[in-house]
Design a protein around this motif. Structure first.
Motif, PDB file in Angstrom:
ATOM      1  N   ALA A 492      21.811  16.776  36.312  1.00 15.00           N
ATOM      2  CA  ALA A 492      21.261  17.076  35.290  1.00 15.00           C
ATOM      3  C   ALA A 492      21.369  18.363  34.942  1.00 15.00           C
ATOM      4  O   ALA A 492      21.365  18.867  33.778  1.00 15.00           O
ATOM      5  N   GLN A 493      21.514  19.511  35.722  1.00 14.35           N
ATOM      6  CA  GLN A 493      21.865  20.659  35.688  1.00 14.35           C
ATOM      7  C   GLN A 493      22.898  20.999  34.782  1.00 14.35           C
ATOM      8  O   GLN A 493      22.912  21.822  33.895  1.00 14.35           O
ATOM      9  N   ALA A 494      23.752  19.937  34.811  1.00 15.36           N
ATOM     10  CA  ALA A 494      25.074  20.006  33.576  1.00 15.36           C
ATOM     11  C   ALA A 494      24.674  20.037  32.275  1.00 15.36           C
ATOM     12  O   ALA A 494      25.336  20.534  31.522  1.00 15.36           O
ATOM     13  N   ASP A 495      23.582  19.374  32.252  1.00 11.31           N
ATOM     14  CA  ASP A 495      23.184  19.134  30.579  1.00 11.31           C
ATOM     15  C   ASP A 495      21.953  19.847  30.248  1.00 11.31           C
ATOM     16  O   ASP A 495      21.157  19.621  29.369  1.00 11.31           O
ATOM     17  N   ALA A 496      21.508  20.443  31.043  1.00 11.13           N
ATOM     18  CA  ALA A 496      20.276  21.322  30.975  1.00 11.13           C
ATOM     19  C   ALA A 496      20.257  22.634  30.150  1.00 11.13           C
ATOM     20  O   ALA A 496      19.204  23.191  29.644  1.00 11.13           O
TER      21      ALA A 496
END
Length: 970
Positions: A492-496
């Protein structure tokens, strides 16, 4: 040295003792590191289950195979374990809680799951003890459970891998929804029951002044579920139906909701059925769902009018009148207050509005009577555990792309990589697999493998309540599938977009964190993940059974040696729910078919052929049969009756008969012991010079070959009957009788060897009695029967000896039959003359003179033209004797004539036979007339007709027998 057997065979005395010995000494899987592997897995029974007659059949067949292969020296592994049975287990625990005025929702998810584990430790798995009573030689040292840590890891990895491969996805579709359990269930958990219901007819008005070709401004729809009209979205007519072509594409109105929708053309509408118009409710009917998609409705657009408990809720368009909201779909039961539900109110309102078309009948006086609905018996789906009517319900669930996964198994069966036995099941397999639907694998439960998916949840605060930050809206955005929460956060960090990512196990935890003032979904700089609360369908985890039980996904030695398995034995009823899914998962995840052969057995039915069910009261308890007759007798019944492609009719008399078979073998062994016959000392057949010993050695050879062929063909009935007839007919009835009085060293050696071969060949079917007899026949503590060597006689069939003994048996049998038919006193000796004999007949008579005297009470046999020496008298002329009355038999082309003058009263015997034949002729004629009467055959009870046919067959056979006896007397 033999150990004397008790006088009576008592199964209960030996079964528990031997099973404990086998298990405690590791004999179910002895160390054979260099041996050829042979592997089967048992269909894992539910942890809540108990042994039923279907289990008894399935596990008996598997045990026959595994014991057979173990005796053949293979590294035989029978994988055993249990399924966590999500719905069934959660229900058991919740019922126990209800009995204590407690409920699941009083606990956190983790606390409740802990209680399930406590129940499992204390009460779960009773069926494993029952499988032991049946004699199942499973590798209990490696017992598996689908919720074990290593197995759970395999399940989660499978889900993640399939998701990453694009083969698992989330979708909105109809499912079988159990409103009592509040979860989706599989087709296998749906039971169709005929219930009395109604068929209502309604008018739906066409909009905007449109009329049909017949000038009607309405269409008539008929339904068995009027309540669903609150969510109607179309009316369908057949595209070729001339009556309605002019209104296709026009608007029509649903009277109660006022909803406008289209008349659509679809082949689902049958012009020959009713009015030919079908109301379409895609959110609550599987057929309507497909029609709705063809009409252009996306699942997200389909209307849902019920909540998870089966109560009416507002549809997305807000057109359901308020008076319906909160009503149950059906009328409440008396114990629930008996309040009318949505169905009753819909019918009442349509009637008030003038849109109900009554069903008209006539009373006894011929007066017309109106009814709201036409009575109908309706096949209705019920949840087999919740016990309530299943609701097709539109909901978001996780699905497997079964169509893609089915391609490899289809090809494997087509090209012979997987053989389905019997082959007749292939057509059914292809039909289902080639039309397979997406597989719903999510369940709304707490007990099971929780789906490893996290979704981002975004909330906004109430602008008028900034201090508390009240949540007034939420939405699910991205989904992240991962083996761990940390991995999901990393994804999810990549989309945060620079926001902090936090994850919670559920919404309650997230809200509690919010109350504590911790970062969460109410903060603009936080991306919040919530774990999916659903668990996986238990069939999803059990589809990994052939390889996850062996250590997969790790590359273990066990997996390397024992996967693929060698055979799967399964009931045909789980061909698609389990067998096919093991093929799909096995071939996709390992690249190999899980086994080369799939054997499908039938069902065990009641004696009358009816399916067993608790409601019918015809269920048979296998443990009760074991208590009464012993496990060996039940196992042999199951094996002997298992004929490929056919169901088994339960027959307790047959089970009793196989208990008698075991007793016969027991007594035969006692006889051998009393005559100094003990254990053999070699696998190879002993040297034999006597015809009777050469014969029994040849019989062992033929039996072994036939048994091996039957097992190779998976003909369990043929295999069981082969060894049965050898034991009963050849060894016990004939060989033992033929060797009586001649127990020389050769005969003792051959008899002991032959008995040992019986015990080995019979062991897969009757393990308990054979192991007991084996142990009592000699000192062989390090050589238990369960791990003995399969017969290897290293001998051929001696054709001459076989012909001689077969002649002897035929002759004695014919004489005994003649004596019985003619009422010849058992103690009376007979003489005979014969004609047209070759030299070998003289030799056979000479070699077996003592046996003929003892077994057939034949005092003398002499060629025609000689005098006979009659027992107790001097020489007499044979021709004179025959002239006074005689009987004849034919054996191997030779006629033997037995003078009977002075042995029986010939005239009285003729009179007796004639009277008996006349009586049977009269009875047969009467029965023939009754059976030729169509009224009797069609109207009488089936059992009465069957008895008449059996009696007719009996009397017809009696006529032929008596006629032959009279002809013998001349």
């Amino acid at each position: 040295m033999t150990t004397e057997l008790s006088k009576t065979f008592d199964p209960a005395d030996i079964e528990q003792r031997w099973y404990a010995h086998w298990e405690e000494n590791g004999l179910f899987r002895p160390e054979r590191p260099d041996a050829e592997p042979f592997t089967i897995v048992n269909p894992p029974p539910n942890v809540t289950g108990s042994l039923h007659i279907g289990h008894a059949l399935d596990n008996t067949l598997q045990d026959v195979v595994i014991r057979y292969e173990r005796l053949r020296g293979k590294d035989a592994l029978w994988v055993v374990g249990m399924d966590h049975a999500g719905i069934a287990t959660q229900m058991v625990v919740e019922r126990q809680m209800e009995a204590k005025q407690d409920k699941r929702t009083n606990y956190s998810r983790e606390e409740f799951v802990g209680k399930v584990w406590e129940w499992k430790a204390e009460s779960g798995g009773a069926i494993t003890k029952q499988l032991r009573r049946l004699g199942c030689s499973m590798d209990w040292s490696r017992e598996q459970f689908t919720m074990d840590e290593h197995f759970s890891n395999a399940v989660l990895k499978t889900f993640v891998d399939l998701y990453n491969d694009g083969l698992i996805y989330r979708d909105k579709r109809l499912v079988n929804w159990d409103v009592k359990l509040k979860t989706a269930i599989s087709d296998l958990e749906v039971e169709t029951i005929d219930v009395k219901g109604g068929f209502w007819h309604f008018r739906y008005p066409l909009a905007d002044g449109v009329t049909t070709s017949e000038g009607k401004d309405y269409l008539v729809v008929a339904t068995t579920r009027p309540e669903t009209m609150l969510a109607d979205m179309a009316v369908a007519v057949h595209p070729d139906d001339e009556r309605y072509k002019s209104v296709v594409g026009k608007d029509i109105l649903q009277p109660i909701t006022g909803r406008r929708f289209k008349v659509v053309a679809d082949e689902h509408a049958d012009p020959e059925l009713g009015s030919g118009c079908v109301k379409i409710t895609p959110g609550h009917d599987f057929n309507d769902f497909d029609v709705g998609k063809r009409a252009g409705f996306a699942p997200a657009e389909m209307l849902n009018m019920l909540d998870a408990e089966g109560n009416v809720c507002q549809t997305a368009d807000g057109l359901v009148p308020e008076e319906f909201l909160g009503l149950h779909r059906f009328k409440r039961a008396k114990e629930d207050g008996g309040v009318d539900g949505a169905r009753e109110l819909v019918v009442a309102r349509m009637k008030e509005l003038g849109f109900l078309i009554p069903h008209v009948t006539k009373d006894k006086e011929g007066n017309e009577v109106e009814h709201d609905a036409e009575p109908r018996t309706i096949a209705t789906p019920f949840g087999d555990r919740g016990g309530v009517v299943i609701e097709p319900w539109l909901t978001d669930q996780w699905y497997v792309d079964a169509e893609t996964l089915a391609k490899a198994p289809i090809e494997a069966v087509k090209d012979g990589t997987i053989e389905i036995v019997p082959k007749s099941w292939e057509k059914t397999f292809f039909n289902w697999m080639e039309n397979i639907q997406p597989w719903c694998v999510s369940r709304q439960l707490w007990w099971g493998h929780r789906i490893p998916a996290w979704a981002t949840h975004e909330y906004r605060r109430d602008p008028h309540d900034r201090e508390k930050g009240s949540l007034i809206a939420k939405g699910t955005k991205g989904i992240y599938v991962a083996l761990s929460e940390d991995e999901a956060i990393k994804q999810a960090q990549a989309d945060a977009n620079g926001r902090k990512v936090v994850a919670f196990d559920n919404l309650e935890d997230a809200e509690a964190a919010w109350e504590r003032g911790e970062p969460g979904f109410y903060d603009d700089d936080v991306l919040c993940l919530i774990r999916d609360e659903d668990v996986l369908d238990t069939w999803f985890s059990s589809a990994l059974w052939p390889f996850a039980t062996l250590g997969w996904p790790d590359k273990t030695d066990l997996l390397e040696k024992h996967y693929p398995n060698d055979l799967l034995i399964s009931g045909f009823d789980i061909l698609f729910f389990w067998d096919a899914r093991m093929m799909m998962q096995g071939m996709h995840l390992t690249g190999k078919a899980p086994w080369p052969r799939l054997y499908l057995h039938g069902l065990v039915r009641a004696a009358d052929g009816a399916k067993m069910s608790k409601s019918k009261g015809n269920v048979v308890d296998p443990l009760g049969l074991i208590d009464q007759y012993g496990a060996d007798a039940l196992r042999f019944f199951m094996s002997a009756m298992e004929s490929q492609g056919r169901d088994i009719k339960m027959d307790e008399k047959r089970v009793e008969g196989y208990r008698n078979f075991a007793t016969k073998l027991w007594n035969a062994t006692r006889f051998c012991q009393s005559n100094g016959i003990g254990a053999s000392t070699s696998i190879e057949a002993p040297t034999a010079t006597q015809a009777v010993n050469k014969w029994i050695i040849g019989e062992v050879v033929e039996t072994k070959n036939a048994l091996e062929q039957s097992m190779a063909d998976l003909r369990f009935d043929a295999a069981a009957n082969t060894i049965y007839h050898f034991v009963w007919d050849r060894f016990c009835d004939w060989y033992i009788e033929l060797i009586k009085g001649n127990f020389d060293e050769e005969t003792k050696a051959v008899a002991g060897w032959a008995l040992d071969q019986i015990l080995v060949m019979l062991h897969p079917f009757m393990p308990f009695i054979t192991e007991e007899l084996w142990s009592k026949q000699g000192e062989r503590a390090d050589y238990p029967l369960i791990t003995a060597k399969w017969p290897d006689p290293q001998a051929e069939v001696d054709a001459g000896a076989k012909a001689e003994i077969d002649w002897l048996i035929s002759f004695v049998t014919a004489v005994r039959s003649m004596r019985a038919e003619l009422n010849i006193p058992p103690g009376a000796f007979l003489s005979a003359i014969f004609e047209n004999a070759e030299e070998q007949t003289y030799t056979r008579i000479s070699n077996n003179r003592d046996r003929l005297q003892r077994l057939a009470r034949i005092y003398d046999l002499k060629p025609e033209g000689t005098v006979l020496l009659k027992h107790g008298a001097g020489e007499i002329d044979a021709a004179d004797e025959v002239a006074k009355g005689a009987s004849q038999i034919g054996v191997d082309g030779v006629t033997y004539t037995f003078p009977l003058e002075g042995v029986i009263d010939i005239e009285a015997e003729k009179a007796r036979l004639t009277k008996a034949m006349d009586a049977s002729t009269k009875e047969a004629k009467s029965l023939e007339g009754r059976l030729g009467n169509a009224n009797f055959v069609e109207r009488a009870k089936p059992e009465a007709v069957e008895k008449a046919r059996a009696d007719f067959a009996h009397h017809s056979a009696e006529i032929e027998r008596l006629k032959a006896a009279l002809e013998r007397l001349g």
